[in-house]
Design a protein around this motif. Structure first.
Motif: not given
Lengths: 335, 335
Positions: A50-53, A84, A87-88, A160-161, B34, B37-42
């Motif tokens: 899961l992506l979370a922001t 956001d 962007a991942m 990632l960045r 992740v 520090g990046d756009d989102t967490a994973l």
């Protein structure tokens, strides 16, 4: 002037929640196993991760009521958070919404905010999973969103960045500086900004500042094309580019002509401040990415990634000068 | 009095973030693919579905700086959110943290907040995935958390508010009214509240108000035992019980002796207001649940679920009277 109607304090928490839920009716619900109204939501996750922001808007620093409608604020809050995820290389699967507000806030404002959130979510196909409602002192209104998502279809790993490598092409998914230019117009002309010529460009800049709607499918598209690093341009090209450069240990070398072309597009509306808008303007929510080959169709090439020179530091370079992220971007606390 | 040191405004966003990340070092990281520090967490999701909830604390309505340390606020914010996951039969897998604060907030306060968050997260084995930092007007400090989780081991489905059936036993995972009693002591005696006899009880009540630490493993334990409905007692026994009753279309009939026993426990510290604390006190973060048989060991039976009487409405009944959730609980906006 019409009466603003009852306030949150007059209606009370359960009254506000009823109104809020009503504005969400008909919104997307794919993947939602338990939605608003229980202790937590339960959301289906198809791909094991899961992506979370989370991102917050505060009245004052982030919007002014004389320029932004509540609907605008709702749309912008959704875009900020979904950008956001994009962007991942991801897409949204659910949002949680928190409203913290003074008791004197008109219920109609909260209702219109929710309509804006619902509109943004419906456009993106993302359900609202739930949220929280809190009272605060006078003058406080803030909207905080948590966006949950998954990697887009056929995207195998998050972008990632930190993955940019020398030789990569640096590109952006759309124009830059529009939000800053729109803000500059509002600061100079106030509510009359819409009548400054040339009309179409001005309208575009104002709309992008108040209610940004970028094509967030470009994030997964870039990931599928092998983007090595990517970031949402939320704090400005130089500041966000600097983050990529530092995370990757490289230099992003911008081409003067490419940057000038972005500025030329804005100049008819904002004149000499166009370059500053392009380099330092935040809240763009376009995507800045590095590619081992050509970027996706529709992206604009801005430059290339080069190795650190001996003894040099990571950063963003334009015309041989290293740009200072502190002056080129937006700091939530710094001066 | 020692100098409070630099403020957020003096240090700037990147300085604050460095301090915040530093305080999280050594925190749990299981499942984080992740992190910050990046756009989102994973975040890894093992079981195909994710629990998600959000809860916010605002300085003023939710804490006072003369009573609560920043560490207290951090711990309480974690407990509040994880309790909502527990009430579904879940456990936490990650937190997102948002701090919105005036520029004049001492950096030391933000650092200590993060230490409290990290302590609470480490106790619960839950990683901090990321967050957001925002400036706001004077006098504003708020901490918003989104908690993500999954159903506990051997829990097959979430426990909703809507599953209570006539004949179920109503039980609570621990004492009630402690937070409200602690608050009452602070309101009456201020910072001297700790010296009111009898000491052990008073210390317990103050600690539970400032820094509640309930046994959140009881949520999954209740789910494994077949709990039919469950809720976190965050707004008071009557108000939260009423929510279960309405969602399930039943009446929760509380036994007078059971409620009186809970109040008797508080009476040495708060006298005649003990019953009000038990019925209406929020921020308990114990779990209220209905069971087809016996509750788990250590739970206290409070009553039973009965069918709606002909023409009657769902609600909470004590001694033949229907209790009013509006007077028994806490409303974030209502008077």
């Amino acid at each position: 002037m019409p009466s603003p109607g009852p306030t949150l304090g007059e209606v009370g928490e359960s009254g506000v929640l009823e109104q809020v839920f009503a504005a969400l009716e008909g919104s997307p619900s794919a993947g939602v196993q338990v939605g608003p109204g229980d202790d937590t939501a339960l959301l289906k996750v198809r791909r094991g991760a899961l992506l979370a922001t989370t991102d917050t808007m505060v009245r004052g620093p982030d919007w002014r009521d004389d320029w932004s409608t509540a609907f605008d604020v709702g749309v912008k809050a959704v875009t900020q958070n979904l950008a956001d995820l994009a962007a991942m290389g991801g897409t949204g699967t659910g949002l949680l919404v928190t409203l913290v507000a003074e008791r004197s806030l008109p219920l109609a404002w909260a209702r219109e905010l929710t309509e804006g959130l619902a509109w943004g979510c419906t456009r993106a196909g993302v359900p609202v999973l739930g949220g929280d409602l809190n009272g605060a002192g006078d003058e406080v209104v803030m909207v905080s969103i948590t966006a949950l998502g998954e990697l887009g279809e056929d995207v195998q790993k998050p972008v990632l960045r930190s993955g940019a490598r020398a030789g990569d092409v640096v590109a952006v998914s759309g124009p830059l500086g529009r939000s800053a230019a729109g803000l500059a117009l509002l600061l100079e002309h106030g509510e009359d900004a819409g009548s400054v010529a040339p009309g179409d460009l001005v309208a575009e800049l104002l709309a992008h500042h108040l209610r940004p709607l970028t094509d967030l499918t470009q994030g997964p598209a870039a990931a599928r094309l092998g983007a090595t690093a990517m970031i949402d341009v939320s704090d400005g090209l130089v500041r966000d580019g600097d983050r990529v450069a530092r995370a990757s240990g490289v230099v992003l070398e911008l081409a003067k002509e490419a940057v000038a072309a972005l500025a030329d597009r804005l100049a008819p509306a904002v004149g000499g401040s166009a370059l500053g808008c392009v380099l330092g303007g935040g809240e763009e929510h376009e995507l800045l990415a590095c590619f081992p080959g050509e970027p996706p169709a529709g992206w604009t090439v801005l430059g290339r990634v080069i190795d650190l020179p001996a003894g040099g530091a990571p950063g963003v370079v334009l015309g041989g000068s290293c740009l200072d992220p502190r002056t080129g971007g937006w700091d939530h606390f710094g001066g």
